[in-house]
Design a protein around this motif. Structure first.
Motif, short mmCIF file in Angstrom:
data_model
loop_
_atom_site.label_atom_id
_atom_site.label_comp_id
_atom_site.label_asym_id
_atom_site.label_seq_id
_atom_site.Cartn_x
_atom_site.Cartn_y
_atom_site.Cartn_z
N PRO A 171 -31.04 3.17 -27.98
CA PRO A 171 -31.38 1.95 -29.31
C PRO A 171 -32.32 1.01 -29.40
N ASP A 172 -32.38 0.33 -30.53
CA ASP A 172 -33.24 -1.03 -30.23
C ASP A 172 -32.81 -2.18 -29.83
N LEU A 173 -32.11 -3.08 -29.00
CA LEU A 173 -31.27 -3.72 -28.65
C LEU A 173 -32.33 -5.02 -28.42
N THR A 174 -31.83 -6.20 -28.88
CA THR A 174 -32.31 -7.62 -28.01
C THR A 174 -31.25 -8.59 -28.47
N GLU A 175 -31.84 -9.25 -27.36
CA GLU A 175 -30.46 -10.45 -27.54
C GLU A 175 -30.22 -10.91 -28.69
N GLU A 176 -31.90 -11.02 -30.30
CA GLU A 176 -31.50 -12.22 -30.94
C GLU A 176 -30.47 -11.16 -31.81
N ARG A 177 -30.89 -9.45 -32.03
CA ARG A 177 -29.62 -8.86 -32.45
C ARG A 177 -28.60 -9.10 -32.36
N LEU A 178 -28.01 -8.78 -30.53
CA LEU A 178 -26.48 -8.22 -30.02
C LEU A 178 -25.85 -10.22 -30.30
N SER A 179 -26.66 -11.08 -30.67
CA SER A 179 -26.26 -12.69 -30.67
C SER A 179 -25.55 -12.39 -32.06
N ALA A 180 -26.33 -11.96 -33.03
CA ALA A 180 -25.94 -12.35 -34.64
C ALA A 180 -24.90 -11.38 -34.64
N ILE A 181 -23.94 -10.05 -33.74
CA ILE A 181 -23.01 -9.51 -34.12
C ILE A 181 -22.01 -10.58 -34.10
N ARG A 182 -21.06 -10.12 -35.52
CA ARG A 182 -19.79 -11.23 -35.55
C ARG A 182 -18.69 -10.03 -34.29
N PRO A 183 -16.88 -10.50 -34.29
CA PRO A 183 -16.91 -9.72 -33.96
C PRO A 183 -16.38 -8.46 -34.18
N ALA A 184 -15.60 -7.14 -33.31
CA ALA A 184 -15.97 -6.73 -33.94
C ALA A 184 -14.34 -6.21 -34.99
N PRO A 185 -13.95 -5.93 -36.41
CA PRO A 185 -12.96 -6.02 -37.04
C PRO A 185 -11.73 -5.04 -36.07
N LYS A 186 -10.43 -4.95 -36.67
CA LYS A 186 -9.16 -4.34 -36.11
C LYS A 186 -9.73 -2.82 -36.55
N GLY A 187 -9.09 -2.06 -35.78
CA GLY A 187 -9.59 -0.75 -36.22
C GLY A 187 -11.27 0.03 -36.13
N ALA A 188 -12.18 -0.73 -35.58
CA ALA A 188 -13.03 -0.51 -35.64
C ALA A 188 -13.10 0.59 -34.28
N VAL A 189 -12.31 0.47 -33.42
CA VAL A 189 -12.67 2.00 -32.01
C VAL A 189 -11.05 2.16 -32.46
#
Length: 786
Positions: free
Chosen positions: A407-425
């Motif tokens: 996966p293409d993981l960078t600090e910028e990409r991860l820092s832009a992600i909001r909390p996972a919604p309920k039921g995502a996992v």
């Protein structure tokens, strides 16, 4: 057998265990028999190499057997009864085990004291974990050392008692045979021929010493020889024949006969990196102690992941096999998003060779989308992509290929992600037990309380655990049940702030859940170290090879980020590899690829002051005693290195000086041979070795041609050759004959000046590398001239 052991006892001879009539001659020959018995036990114990790896176990075994033999021999010298001699051996064995394994709980270092039983129970539990969760060769831990030394010590007492006290040396071989039974059925290739032959030789030595002793006793009683050696050899030959032929008729010995290939697996097939036991013990004693290699085209070395732990309730964390939810077939693994990432994103090809690693869980880089060339029936879990054997199979000696996503993981990409919604996992990845300690929740609030972004929270937790407030240690946690998992262990870890990867990974996973981030703990191996070899992959791709072993056993947290999936973090200081997306300027630790997670009890703690720690560096520089100590250690290391590098030169010079003295001593017998051997070895050192079929004349002619010798050097070489031929082939009383024979016998004696002249000519006609090799690494030390 009974007939073999019977001995007629004459009236004038002392029978074993009875008093002799009249004054008895002192019996000091029993020392030789005891020494031979001890040598036999040590020889038989060499077969354990490969059951316990490496040779670190031999020192404790030797230091156990030697005092036992000495104690029993002293008791016999004092003419104590046989039962007292046996008791002396047992007391010596107990003292040795106490001083080595429980010295802190002993009295005067050798007498068991208060707390000895508790500590012994801990060591025995470790030994039990080793036996039940490992495949040979097992880790050399204190627990398995205790059991090994105790067992071999008892066998030594039994062998010495039979051979010396009871004077039944032939029967004492049963003890040596019993010692070799374990490696015979556990090691893949059996006992091995070298340990087997050593044991046979030691057994014959024991019989010979016993026969010599019996001859001395018989001479003092005016009786004939007892014939122990002949009867012992007969019994020994019968025992060897039985041990070689019997396994052929026993089911389970499926790869040859004792001692070369008995492979009865008495421990079962499901042993390995097994998180079903206490996680700390399992990481400390993984069954995959043997080397595992993998070759990959990944731009970065990969973590090999076996299984994940999600349920943090209970006193120990175990993987949920979820057999009802698992899916067969490993060609199309992963969710639709994972497979699409493999189709449209970067993938890695990894070829894994498990060698002796054995486990029902398969090692694979994360996240696998396809596994090929795998023997057996395997299933995968859609929730965590772990791969588990379906029919009780094992990963041992498998070679398979894994395609995994990158996966293409960078600090910028991860820092832009909001909390996972309920039921995502699934809820199992977010649940915290009701008994979660308050210190865990309070610490999480202190570290992440003002942060709302999941990435910022994860980095804050990771940096908190990697800070200088925490110490990596495998010693401090062991006592009081701290060496394991469970919420109570994580609470104690936050209090003591000392532990190893199990505690760091578990604590970060728990704190992440407390902050609202789904988490789990992965168990497997860090990337290991490169072997320097390259392999060819499909479509001509180039694969770099790496190796891991038990020192790379590791645990790390994986946190879920919405839209990306599970992301690895590394909270354990000085262990593992911190991913690029998780590195921040606040992290005071360097990372490395060859990153052993030393999980063996008794290993030294890893200090927090590394080269990247300026405070530790300044403190060390300010301590002149420490600086002086380091300088002395460095000087010693340099001196030792120089001595080692110069050792071939010193040995060669000493041998040359010895031959020079012989040649200059007046030309006595052997002088010409010494000069010729020195010359031929010098020629070999400079790249002109003699052939096995060469005569002196043939070698001389070829050397002159190949090395371009002419003038005085050629004359000296011919003189050396003719002097050697005269000394070697012409007898001292031979008369001169016509022709060449006259020339041979009339040849002048060679001198050391001739050796010097030939050697100097060879040196002048050689390149600089050849001269350096001849001086510092002469091949004549490895292949001396006969």
């Amino acid at each position: 057998m009974t007939a073999t052991l019977e001995r007629p006892v004459a009236d004038s001879r002392q029978a074993p265990g009875t008093a002799a009539e009249g004054p008895a001659r002192p019996d000091y020959a029993h020392w030789a028999v005891s020494a031979a018995a001890g040598a036999g036990v040590l020889a038989a114990s060499t077969s354990l190499n490969g059951v316990i790896e490496p040779w670190t176990w031999f020192g404790p075994v030797f230091n156990t057997v030697l005092p036992v033999m000495i104690a029993m021999s002293l008791a016999r010298t004092l003419r104590l009864p046989g039962l007292v001699t046996l008791l002396a051996g047992l007391l010596a064995l107990g003292g040795c085990l106490t001083s080595r394994f429980v010295p802190d709980q002993s009295i005067l270092g050798v007498i068991p004291g208060p707390g000895t039983g508790v500590q012994l129970q801990i060591l025995l539990n470790h030994a039990e974990d080793t036996v039940t969760s490992q495949a040979a060769p097992v880790l050399p831990g204190a627990g398995i050392f205790l059991v090994t030394c105790a067992a071999i010590g008892l066998i030594a007492i039994a062998v010495d008692t039979l051979a010396t006290t009871l004077r039944m040396p032939a029967v004492s071989g049963i003890g040596l045979l019993a010692l070799m039974v374990v490696p015979a059925v556990v090691k893949p290739l059996g006992v091995g021929m070298v340990p087997f032959l050593l044991t046979v030789a030691a057994y014959l030595l024991l019989l010979g010493c016993a026969q010599w002793r019996e001859g001395l006793l018989a001479a003092s009683a005016d009786t004939g020889s007892t014939g122990y050696l002949g009867r012992g050899l007969a019994v020994g030959a019968a025992a060897v024949a039985v041990t070689v032929l019997l396994p052929l008729a026993i089911p389970g010995f499926n790869s040859g006969a004792f001692p070369q290939g008995a492979r009865l697996n008495v421990w079962g097939s499901s042993s390995g990196l097994n998180p079903a036991v206490t996680l700390g013990n399992d990481l400390r004693n993984p069954a995959g102690f043997g080397r595992v290699t993998y070759a990959t085209n990944s731009p970065e070395p990969v973590y090999l992941r076996a299984v994940t732990l999600e349920d943090f309730a209970g006193q120990r964390w175990e993987p949920d096999q979820r057999r009802d939810e698992r899916e067969p077939g490993l060609q199309g693994m992963g969710s639709e998003s994972v497979r699409s990432a493999g189709e449209f994103g970067a993938t890695a090809f990894t070829r894994i060779n498990t060698d002796s690693y054995t486990s029902p869980w398969l090692l694979a880089p994360y996240a696998p989308v396809s596994v090929a060339s795998l023997n057996g029936r395997w299933t995968w879990d859609p929730k965590n992509l772990s791969i588990l054997s379906y029919d009780g199979g094992t990963s041992v000696r498998q070679e398979y290929e894994v395609i995994s996503t990158l996966p293409d993981l960078t600090e910028e990409r991860l820092s832009a992600i909001r909390p996972a919604p309920k039921g995502a996992v699934a809820p199992v990845f977010t649940e915290l037990p009701e008994d979660t300690p308050g210190i865990v929740l309070e610490t999480t609030e202190e570290v992440t309380g003002r942060l709302r972004n999941p990435y910022d929270q994860a980095i804050a937790i990771q940096n908190f655990l990697r800070s200088r407030d925490f110490t990596y240690s495998v010693d401090a946690p062991v006592e009081g049940g701290y060496d394991g998992s469970s919420m109570g262990v994580m609470a104690r870890f936050l209090e003591t702030r000392a532990g190893y990867c199990v505690h760091y990974a578990g604590t970060m996973a728990v704190m992440a859940r407390a902050a609202g981030i789904p988490s789990r703990v992965a168990v497997g191996y860090t990337p290991g170290s490169t072997t320097g070899d390259l392999e060819a992959g499909p479509d001509g791709m180039e694969l770099r090879e790496f190796a891991v072993d038990s020192r790379n056993a590791h645990a790390w947290p994986e946190l879920y980020f919405n839209g990306v999936g599970w992301v690895r973090f590394e909270p354990t200081p000085s262990r593992g590899v911190v991913p690029d997306y998780a590195q921040t300027i606040t992290s005071p630790f360097n990372v490395r690829v060859d990153d052993y997670d030393n999980l063996n009890p008794g290993a030294a703690d890893v200090p927090q002051g590394t080269a990247a720690d300026p405070e530790a560096t300044a403190a060390a520089a300010a301590d002149p005693a420490a600086a002086q100590s380091r300088a002395a250690a460095a000087g010693t290391a340099v001196a030792a290195g120089l001595l080692l590098a110069l050792l071939p030169l010193l040995i060669r010079s000493a041998r040359t000086a010895s031959r020079r003295r012989r040649v200059l001593s007046g030309g006595g017998p052997g002088a010409a041979a010494a000069a010729w051997v020195q010359t031929t070895e010098a020629a070999g050192d400079y790249g002109h070795p003699a052939l096995p079929t060469d005569t002196p004349r043939a070698f001389s002619q070829r050397l002159r041609a190949d090395a371009g010798l002419h003038g005085p050097a050629a004359v000296s070489l011919e003189r050396l050759q003719r002097a050697f031929e005269r000394e070697e082939y012409a007898g001292p009383e031979a008369a001169p004959a016509a022709g060449a024979g006259v020339a041979l016998l009339a040849a002048p004696a060679a001198s050391w000046d001739d050796v010097t002249a030939v050697t100097a000519a060879l040196r002048e006609r050689s390149s600089l590398p050849a001269r350096l090799r001849a001086r510092f690494f002469p091949r004549s030390l490895l292949r001396p001239t006969r």
